[in-house]
Design a protein around this motif. Sequence first.
Motif, PDB file in Angstrom:
ATOM      1  N   ILE A  65       0.836  -1.190   0.170  1.00 47.06           N
ATOM      2  CA  ILE A  65      -0.082   0.101   0.026  1.00 47.06           C
ATOM      3  C   ILE A  65       0.886   1.171  -0.142  1.00 47.06           C
ATOM      4  CG2 ILE A  65      -1.818  -1.109   0.994  1.00 47.06           C
ATOM      5  CD1 ILE A  65      -1.188   0.326   3.816  1.00 47.06           C
ATOM      6  N   ASN A 102       2.842   2.451   2.327  1.00 46.47           N
ATOM      7  CA  ASN A 102       2.707   3.463   3.450  1.00 46.47           C
ATOM      8  C   ASN A 102       1.488   4.200   3.527  1.00 46.47           C
ATOM      9  OD1 ASN A 102       4.618   1.798   4.502  1.00 46.47           O
ATOM     10  ND2 ASN A 102       6.493   3.388   4.249  1.00 46.47           N
ATOM     11  N   ASN A 103       0.443   4.089   2.771  1.00 43.78           N
ATOM     12  CA  ASN A 103      -0.492   5.138   2.894  1.00 43.78           C
ATOM     13  C   ASN A 103      -1.238   4.937   4.125  1.00 43.78           C
ATOM     14  OD1 ASN A 103      -3.376   6.000   2.675  1.00 43.78           O
ATOM     15  ND2 ASN A 103      -3.369   5.320   0.481  1.00 43.78           N
ATOM     16  N   GLU A 104      -0.991   6.299   4.968  1.00 44.03           N
ATOM     17  CA  GLU A 104      -1.422   6.556   6.133  1.00 44.03           C
ATOM     18  C   GLU A 104      -2.895   6.353   6.434  1.00 44.03           C
ATOM     19  OE1 GLU A 104       0.248  10.377   7.416  1.00 44.03           O
ATOM     20  OE2 GLU A 104       2.271   9.410   6.958  1.00 44.03           O
ATOM     21  N   ASP A 105      -3.682   6.326   5.494  1.00 44.83           N
ATOM     22  CA  ASP A 105      -5.184   6.384   5.742  1.00 44.83           C
ATOM     23  C   ASP A 105      -5.641   5.132   6.099  1.00 44.83           C
ATOM     24  OD1 ASP A 105      -5.167   9.235   5.629  1.00 44.83           O
ATOM     25  OD2 ASP A 105      -5.534   9.067   3.322  1.00 44.83           O
ATOM     26  N   TYR A 106      -4.877   4.037   5.566  1.00 44.53           N
ATOM     27  CA  TYR A 106      -5.424   2.455   5.644  1.00 44.53           C
ATOM     28  C   TYR A 106      -5.641   2.210   7.261  1.00 44.53           C
ATOM     29  CZ  TYR A 106      -5.121   1.027   0.906  1.00 44.53           C
ATOM     30  OH  TYR A 106      -5.340   0.868  -0.613  1.00 44.53           O
ATOM     31  N   ASP A 147      -8.235  -2.418  -0.804  1.00 44.72           N
ATOM     32  CA  ASP A 147      -8.101  -0.971  -1.397  1.00 44.72           C
ATOM     33  C   ASP A 147      -9.237  -0.284  -1.271  1.00 44.72           C
ATOM     34  OD1 ASP A 147      -5.319  -1.059  -1.493  1.00 44.72           O
ATOM     35  OD2 ASP A 147      -5.431  -2.194  -3.677  1.00 44.72           O
ATOM     36  N   LYS A 179      -9.818   0.730   1.894  1.00 37.87           N
ATOM     37  CA  LYS A 179      -8.662   1.395   2.823  1.00 37.87           C
ATOM     38  C   LYS A 179      -8.355   0.629   3.904  1.00 37.87           C
ATOM     39  CE  LYS A 179      -7.770   5.757   0.195  1.00 37.87           C
ATOM     40  NZ  LYS A 179      -6.785   6.570   0.250  1.00 37.87           N
TER      41      LYS A 179
END
Length: 121
Positions: free
Chosen positions: A15, A17-21, A110, A113
Amino acid sequence: MKYIIDLIEDIREQIGNNEDYIVTAGLLKEDPKDTSKLIYAGEASLNIWHKDEITKQLIFEIDGSDTKITVGSLIPPLLIYDMDSMMFELRMHVNAQYSDMEIVGFGKNDEEKRYILFIKI
């Protein structure tokens, strides 16, 4: 068996490092018709995590609160751990019946999220 370093690497690869997951627990059960297969049995948000220096584990917990662990709140503290800590085992405490569960894999959703830590019962 999965370790902190495995988690960091997988989150970066899967992902970016997508912080919103939101980090969730995914439950896998053995298929009664074929024990070599696992069936997805549900998901729940993880609420807290802590590092246990004595058992050398990073423990995720479901405590029923409204708090949710995000990738943005999880990854930065993990990145500053030393190499010995990076080899701490990942475990999960779901409830009194399912405590000290081994995390057997990772996944993602995805659309919603969600980053998923899978346990097997």
